[in-house]
Design a protein around this motif. Structure first.
Motif, short mmCIF file in Angstrom:
data_model
loop_
_atom_site.label_atom_id
_atom_site.label_comp_id
_atom_site.label_asym_id
_atom_site.label_seq_id
_atom_site.Cartn_x
_atom_site.Cartn_y
_atom_site.Cartn_z
N UNK A 185 0.87 -1.29 0.03
CA UNK A 185 -0.01 0.09 0.15
C UNK A 185 0.91 1.26 0.13
N UNK A 186 0.49 2.33 -0.97
CA UNK A 186 1.14 3.41 -0.77
C UNK A 186 0.96 4.19 0.62
N UNK A 187 1.99 4.83 1.12
CA UNK A 187 1.52 5.38 2.32
C UNK A 187 0.57 6.48 2.25
N UNK A 188 0.69 7.41 1.00
CA UNK A 188 -0.27 8.50 0.73
C UNK A 188 -1.85 7.97 0.73
N UNK A 189 -1.84 6.77 0.34
CA UNK A 189 -3.43 6.34 0.27
C UNK A 189 -3.96 5.86 1.39
N UNK A 190 -3.15 6.07 2.58
CA UNK A 190 -3.87 5.76 3.86
C UNK A 190 -4.25 6.82 4.49
N UNK A 191 -5.57 7.37 3.94
CA UNK A 191 -6.18 8.48 4.42
C UNK A 191 -7.44 8.13 5.12
N UNK A 192 -7.98 8.99 5.84
CA UNK A 192 -9.15 8.70 6.35
C UNK A 192 -10.50 8.03 5.67
N UNK A 243 -9.88 5.70 3.28
CA UNK A 243 -9.25 4.44 3.02
C UNK A 243 -10.12 3.35 2.64
N UNK A 244 -11.01 3.10 3.64
CA UNK A 244 -11.83 1.99 3.38
C UNK A 244 -13.10 2.40 2.82
N UNK A 245 -13.74 3.66 2.98
CA UNK A 245 -14.61 4.18 2.22
C UNK A 245 -14.50 4.14 0.40
N UNK A 246 -13.40 4.21 0.32
CA UNK A 246 -13.02 4.58 -1.19
C UNK A 246 -12.84 3.05 -1.92
N UNK A 247 -13.48 2.04 -1.29
CA UNK A 247 -13.36 0.75 -1.92
C UNK A 247 -12.03 0.10 -1.88
N UNK A 248 -11.42 -0.01 -0.88
CA UNK A 248 -10.08 -0.61 -0.90
C UNK A 248 -10.15 -2.07 -1.24
N UNK A 249 -9.41 -2.57 -1.90
CA UNK A 249 -9.27 -4.18 -2.01
C UNK A 249 -7.95 -4.24 -2.56
N UNK A 250 -7.49 -5.66 -2.40
CA UNK A 250 -6.01 -6.24 -2.81
C UNK A 250 -6.11 -5.92 -4.23
N UNK A 251 -4.67 -5.21 -4.71
CA UNK A 251 -4.38 -5.02 -5.91
C UNK A 251 -3.07 -5.87 -6.23
N UNK A 252 -3.07 -6.60 -7.36
CA UNK A 252 -1.66 -7.13 -7.79
C UNK A 252 -0.68 -6.34 -8.29
N UNK A 253 0.49 -6.17 -7.53
CA UNK A 253 1.48 -5.58 -8.04
C UNK A 253 2.85 -6.50 -7.93
N UNK A 254 2.83 -7.50 -8.60
CA UNK A 254 3.83 -8.59 -8.40
C UNK A 254 4.70 -8.41 -9.36
N UNK A 255 4.60 -7.95 -10.49
CA UNK A 255 5.52 -7.95 -11.70
C UNK A 255 6.66 -6.77 -11.48
N UNK A 256 7.81 -6.85 -12.43
CA UNK A 256 8.70 -5.91 -12.33
C UNK A 256 7.93 -4.56 -13.05
N UNK A 257 8.24 -3.46 -12.28
CA UNK A 257 7.67 -2.24 -12.50
C UNK A 257 6.13 -1.79 -12.18
#
Length: 117
Positions: free
Chosen positions: A21-28, A30-44
């Motif tokens: 998770x990007x620290x800048x996305x952890x705002x109040x 965060x959950x209301x914005x519909x957070x869910x897992x995102x795959x960030x497993x490839x290079x780049x």
């Protein structure tokens, strides 16, 4: 989740942990914005979190706010992300990446042990 195995990186560079998770996305909101897992497993694929301190008049205030958000929202997120929820998130939103398959096996094994106790 310390029970997750270290991954074999001989197949190429992958990130070892599923939740990034990007620290800048952890705002109040965060959950209301519909957070869910995102795959960030490839290079780049890791989302960069660029902070332009040179353009700030008071970096300390920004960093204090960021620290507070990470502590408040981050701790709520960690309490929410129990192993069963983490498994559900990867199943639902993952892309069947090599590492996601390993994490899912680890979660399944861990959760099976927990129900046996």
């Amino acid at each position: 989740h310390t029970f997750l195995r270290d991954l074999d990186t001989s197949l190429g560079l992958i990130y070892e942990y599923p939740f990034k998770i990007q620290p800048s996305r952890m705002t109040p909101d965060f959950f209301r914005s519909g957070w869910h897992y995102e795959s960030h497993n490839e290079i780049g694929r890791w989302p960069e979190d660029e902070i332009t301190f040179g353009e700030m008049s008071d970096a300390r205030a920004f960093l204090d706010g960021l620290r507070s958000s990470i502590l408040d929202v981050g701790l709520s997120w960690l309490n929410f992300l129990k192993p069963a929820e983490a498994q559900r998130q990867i199943k639902c939103y993952g892309k069947s990446d090599y590492c996601e398959k390993i994490w899912l096996k680890d979660y399944e094994k861990y959760l099976a042990r927990r129900t046996e106790e």
